[in-house]
Scaffold this motif. Sequence first.
Motif, PDB file in Angstrom:
ATOM      1  N   SER A 139      23.711  62.110  57.795  1.00  0.00           N
ATOM      2  CA  SER A 139      24.192  62.576  59.090  1.00  0.00           C
ATOM      3  C   SER A 139      23.249  63.635  59.659  1.00  0.00           C
ATOM      4  CB  SER A 139      25.597  63.154  58.959  1.00  0.00           C
ATOM      5  OG  SER A 139      25.578  64.347  58.193  1.00  0.00           O
ATOM      6  N   SER A 140      23.501  64.008  60.908  1.00  0.00           N
ATOM      7  CA  SER A 140      22.751  65.102  61.528  1.00  0.00           C
ATOM      8  C   SER A 140      23.623  65.774  62.575  1.00  0.00           C
ATOM      9  CB  SER A 140      21.456  64.593  62.169  1.00  0.00           C
ATOM     10  OG  SER A 140      21.731  63.741  63.264  1.00  0.00           O
ATOM     11  N   VAL A 141      23.414  67.084  62.771  1.00  0.00           N
ATOM     12  CA  VAL A 141      24.211  67.841  63.736  1.00  0.00           C
ATOM     13  C   VAL A 141      23.444  69.087  64.146  1.00  0.00           C
ATOM     14  CG1 VAL A 141      25.425  69.219  61.981  1.00  0.00           C
ATOM     15  CG2 VAL A 141      26.533  68.755  64.187  1.00  0.00           C
ATOM     16  N   ASN A 142      23.697  69.539  65.372  1.00  0.00           N
ATOM     17  CA  ASN A 142      23.122  70.773  65.903  1.00  0.00           C
ATOM     18  C   ASN A 142      24.242  71.779  66.129  1.00  0.00           C
ATOM     19  OD1 ASN A 142      20.353  69.724  66.300  1.00  0.00           O
ATOM     20  ND2 ASN A 142      21.339  68.430  67.810  1.00  0.00           N
ATOM     21  N   ILE A 143      24.137  72.939  65.497  1.00  0.00           N
ATOM     22  CA  ILE A 143      25.173  73.966  65.557  1.00  0.00           C
ATOM     23  C   ILE A 143      24.608  75.222  66.221  1.00  0.00           C
ATOM     24  CG2 ILE A 143      26.722  75.441  64.222  1.00  0.00           C
ATOM     25  CD1 ILE A 143      27.475  72.548  64.026  1.00  0.00           C
ATOM     26  N   VAL A 144      25.335  75.750  67.201  1.00  0.00           N
ATOM     27  CA  VAL A 144      25.005  77.052  67.779  1.00  0.00           C
ATOM     28  C   VAL A 144      26.124  78.017  67.396  1.00  0.00           C
ATOM     29  CG1 VAL A 144      24.502  78.361  69.871  1.00  0.00           C
ATOM     30  CG2 VAL A 144      23.834  75.954  69.721  1.00  0.00           C
ATOM     31  N   GLU A 145      25.828  78.941  66.524  1.00  0.00           N
ATOM     32  CA  GLU A 145      26.802  79.944  66.058  1.00  0.00           C
ATOM     33  C   GLU A 145      26.537  81.235  66.826  1.00  0.00           C
ATOM     34  OE1 GLU A 145      28.418  81.568  61.729  1.00  0.00           O
ATOM     35  OE2 GLU A 145      26.337  80.938  61.964  1.00  0.00           O
ATOM     36  N   ASP A 146      27.502  81.672  67.613  1.00  0.00           N
ATOM     37  CA  ASP A 146      27.276  82.696  68.623  1.00  0.00           C
ATOM     38  C   ASP A 146      28.298  83.816  68.458  1.00  0.00           C
ATOM     39  OD1 ASP A 146      26.636  84.099  70.891  1.00  0.00           O
ATOM     40  OD2 ASP A 146      27.045  82.472  72.303  1.00  0.00           O
ATOM     41  N   PHE A 147      27.819  85.070  68.327  1.00  0.00           N
ATOM     42  CA  PHE A 147      28.703  86.222  68.142  1.00  0.00           C
ATOM     43  C   PHE A 147      28.580  87.167  69.331  1.00  0.00           C
ATOM     44  CE2 PHE A 147      27.583  84.641  63.955  1.00  0.00           C
ATOM     45  CZ  PHE A 147      28.817  84.578  63.315  1.00  0.00           C
ATOM     46  N   ALA A 148      29.731  87.518  69.934  1.00  0.00           N
ATOM     47  CA  ALA A 148      29.735  88.391  71.100  1.00  0.00           C
ATOM     48  C   ALA A 148      30.947  89.304  71.056  1.00  0.00           C
ATOM     49  CB  ALA A 148      29.745  87.560  72.388  1.00  0.00           C
ATOM     50  N   VAL A 149      30.868  90.419  71.775  1.00  0.00           N
ATOM     51  CA  VAL A 149      31.954  91.390  71.867  1.00  0.00           C
ATOM     52  C   VAL A 149      32.286  91.610  73.334  1.00  0.00           C
ATOM     53  CG1 VAL A 149      32.583  93.813  71.518  1.00  0.00           C
ATOM     54  CG2 VAL A 149      31.418  92.576  69.706  1.00  0.00           C
ATOM     55  N   TYR A 152      32.875  68.929  60.740  1.00  0.00           N
ATOM     56  CA  TYR A 152      32.754  67.895  59.711  1.00  0.00           C
ATOM     57  C   TYR A 152      32.056  66.685  60.323  1.00  0.00           C
ATOM     58  CZ  TYR A 152      33.959  65.071  55.627  1.00  0.00           C
ATOM     59  OH  TYR A 152      33.893  64.289  54.501  1.00  0.00           O
ATOM     60  N   VAL A 153      30.914  66.312  59.758  1.00  0.00           N
ATOM     61  CA  VAL A 153      30.144  65.167  60.243  1.00  0.00           C
ATOM     62  C   VAL A 153      30.153  64.094  59.156  1.00  0.00           C
ATOM     63  CG1 VAL A 153      27.988  64.416  61.292  1.00  0.00           C
ATOM     64  CG2 VAL A 153      28.661  66.822  61.439  1.00  0.00           C
ATOM     65  N   PRO A 154      30.762  62.936  59.414  1.00  0.00           N
ATOM     66  CA  PRO A 154      30.853  61.875  58.396  1.00  0.00           C
ATOM     67  C   PRO A 154      29.485  61.268  58.077  1.00  0.00           C
ATOM     68  CG  PRO A 154      32.434  61.557  60.179  1.00  0.00           C
ATOM     69  CD  PRO A 154      31.471  62.588  60.645  1.00  0.00           C
ATOM     70  N   LYS A 155      29.470  60.423  57.074  1.00  0.00           N
ATOM     71  CA  LYS A 155      28.236  59.783  56.626  1.00  0.00           C
ATOM     72  C   LYS A 155      27.574  58.998  57.747  1.00  0.00           C
ATOM     73  CE  LYS A 155      29.558  59.252  51.756  1.00  0.00           C
ATOM     74  NZ  LYS A 155      29.776  58.292  50.646  1.00  0.00           N
ATOM     75  N   ASN A 156      26.254  59.144  57.825  1.00  0.00           N
ATOM     76  CA  ASN A 156      25.397  58.338  58.720  1.00  0.00           C
ATOM     77  C   ASN A 156      25.737  58.493  60.196  1.00  0.00           C
ATOM     78  OD1 ASN A 156      24.093  57.204  56.410  1.00  0.00           O
ATOM     79  ND2 ASN A 156      25.807  55.770  56.194  1.00  0.00           N
ATOM     80  N   GLN A 157      26.367  59.625  60.572  1.00  0.00           N
ATOM     81  CA  GLN A 157      26.683  59.878  61.974  1.00  0.00           C
ATOM     82  C   GLN A 157      25.724  60.927  62.537  1.00  0.00           C
ATOM     83  OE1 GLN A 157      28.813  58.145  63.661  1.00  0.00           O
ATOM     84  NE2 GLN A 157      29.825  57.076  61.976  1.00  0.00           N
ATOM     85  N   GLN A 158      25.109  60.627  63.688  1.00  0.00           N
ATOM     86  CA  GLN A 158      24.187  61.556  64.339  1.00  0.00           C
ATOM     87  C   GLN A 158      24.865  62.153  65.576  1.00  0.00           C
ATOM     88  OE1 GLN A 158      22.792  58.479  63.036  1.00  0.00           O
ATOM     89  NE2 GLN A 158      22.324  59.862  61.329  1.00  0.00           N
ATOM     90  N   ILE A 159      25.135  63.436  65.533  1.00  0.00           N
ATOM     91  CA  ILE A 159      25.770  64.141  66.647  1.00  0.00           C
ATOM     92  C   ILE A 159      24.660  64.869  67.416  1.00  0.00           C
ATOM     93  CG2 ILE A 159      27.569  65.751  67.326  1.00  0.00           C
ATOM     94  CD1 ILE A 159      28.538  63.277  65.780  1.00  0.00           C
ATOM     95  N   VAL A 186      24.753  70.563  53.215  1.00  0.00           N
ATOM     96  CA  VAL A 186      23.916  69.510  53.788  1.00  0.00           C
ATOM     97  C   VAL A 186      23.762  68.407  52.742  1.00  0.00           C
ATOM     98  CG1 VAL A 186      21.791  69.018  55.062  1.00  0.00           C
ATOM     99  CG2 VAL A 186      22.666  71.365  54.967  1.00  0.00           C
ATOM    100  N   GLY A 187      24.328  67.242  53.027  1.00  0.00           N
ATOM    101  CA  GLY A 187      24.310  66.137  52.071  1.00  0.00           C
ATOM    102  C   GLY A 187      22.947  65.471  51.954  1.00  0.00           C
ATOM    103  N   GLU A 188      22.862  64.463  51.093  1.00  0.00           N
ATOM    104  CA  GLU A 188      21.598  63.757  50.872  1.00  0.00           C
ATOM    105  C   GLU A 188      21.082  63.136  52.169  1.00  0.00           C
ATOM    106  OE1 GLU A 188      21.534  60.972  47.729  1.00  0.00           O
ATOM    107  OE2 GLU A 188      22.287  62.359  46.210  1.00  0.00           O
ATOM    108  N   ASN A 189      19.810  63.385  52.446  1.00  0.00           N
ATOM    109  CA  ASN A 189      19.141  62.828  53.624  1.00  0.00           C
ATOM    110  C   ASN A 189      19.840  63.214  54.926  1.00  0.00           C
ATOM    111  OD1 ASN A 189      16.987  61.359  54.769  1.00  0.00           O
ATOM    112  ND2 ASN A 189      18.292  59.565  55.027  1.00  0.00           N
ATOM    113  N   ALA A 190      20.558  64.325  54.929  1.00  0.00           N
ATOM    114  CA  ALA A 190      21.210  64.826  56.140  1.00  0.00           C
ATOM    115  C   ALA A 190      20.360  65.925  56.758  1.00  0.00           C
ATOM    116  CB  ALA A 190      22.606  65.341  55.820  1.00  0.00           C
TER     117      ALA A 190
END
Length: 448
Positions: free
Chosen positions: A210-220, A172-179, A236-240
């Motif tokens: 807001s902005s965020v970088n997600i790495v979704e990784d699947f392994a066994v 969860y990334v709040p408004k106007n927060q850049q991660i 993805v919200g407005e201007n996010a």
Amino acid sequence: MITQVAKRESFLTELVNQCRKQGKGKRESCAYGLKDLRDVAAEYVLGSKFPTTKDEEWRFTDISPLLELNLQVPELTHEPNLALSSLTLPVSSKDALPLRVVFVNGFYAPHLSTMEASLLPTLAMEFFAGNLSNAPGNYHARIRELLNQEQQYNDVFTALNMSGLADAAVVYVPKNQQIETPIHLLFITMPGETPILAQPHCLVIAESGSSVNIVEDFAVIGNVSTFTNAVTQIWVGENAAVNHIRLQREGREAIHLGRSAIAQSRDSRYTCNAISLGGKISRHNLEVFQTGEQTETVINGLTMIAGEQLSDTHSAINLTKPHGTTRQLHKCIVADKAHAVFNGKVFVPQAAQLTDAAQLNRNLLLSPKARVDTKPQLEITADNVKCSHGATVSQLDAEEVFYLQSRGLNENDSRNLLINAFAAEIINKLPIPSLRETLYSVVKQMER
């Protein structure tokens, strides 16, 4: 003797009955209304049929090997003992430890995660990455709203995932927060005595600005028979802006079916880099809905398979408002007797005027028995748009190999250089150096 038809009829029923036992009594069931969601999903599955190659959407992808597995739905394993050294990604050179959230068989593993409180001061105070039960109470309403969007089912495996929803990854990334530091969501399937069904679920909410970088990784863990049935929901919200890397690197005996559903608001930007390496059979369904004007979607994909692997990519981009932009480039490198499938759809209705859409699928076959089935699609009813699509299927060009040999390289090095250059167009787009290095090592193995 049990017929194939009887197996198909009983397969989904048996899994639903097991899924119904998951999550009973967990406190987040009340907070998010999970019981009602699971009940609706279970009824959908029980009223559905197991997909076969007679269905248009599955005609190139035979998942009947699933029916031969005696699958068990796992219960929560408290603090599973795993060594993650071979699975971790150093996502930032500035951090001693990556920001990692780990799930084992679909359940949160806090002792394997590194999203500790000591790391949070460097991030936004309201930022959250964890699981359902640990999400702050003031986020419950937004999470519940996103979960409820999945009730309009059009896919039996999405409904199967929801029917057993007991835990989920939440970012969860709040408004106007850049991660800026990427968040590594690591989903591990840990086999038991019998093949298991792991159903990871991921929720990403990026509020306006807001902005965020997600790495979704699947392994066994290990090269054993498993079934991973994954669902990811991203809002993805407005201007996010959301930069999403999806890495599927499960073992050669695994079967992986995944669905990513993305909703974009006005002026938002979503980028997906989907990498598919593992799995005996794998399929990724990517659905993007542009629900606001001036929305930008970029989808890059790379499939690298060998042996007798089957990898299927289905995408659907829905542009519903004016001034939408989308760019899609999917590449496949197919060796030995492997089989790649691509079906990309772009929908441009009358309301989506002044749309700019481009789609391209390029395929490189490294052996005479390698196979690809490709079907790019554009459905346009708007009359003021700029749209294009195409596909290419080729082997290494003998003239290009000869040219490189004339410059001093031997034949093997010439072929390797061309394969590497083909993959580099996608790999170089990844913002994580360590991941780029990992993928180039996979390319080298295919070159042999």
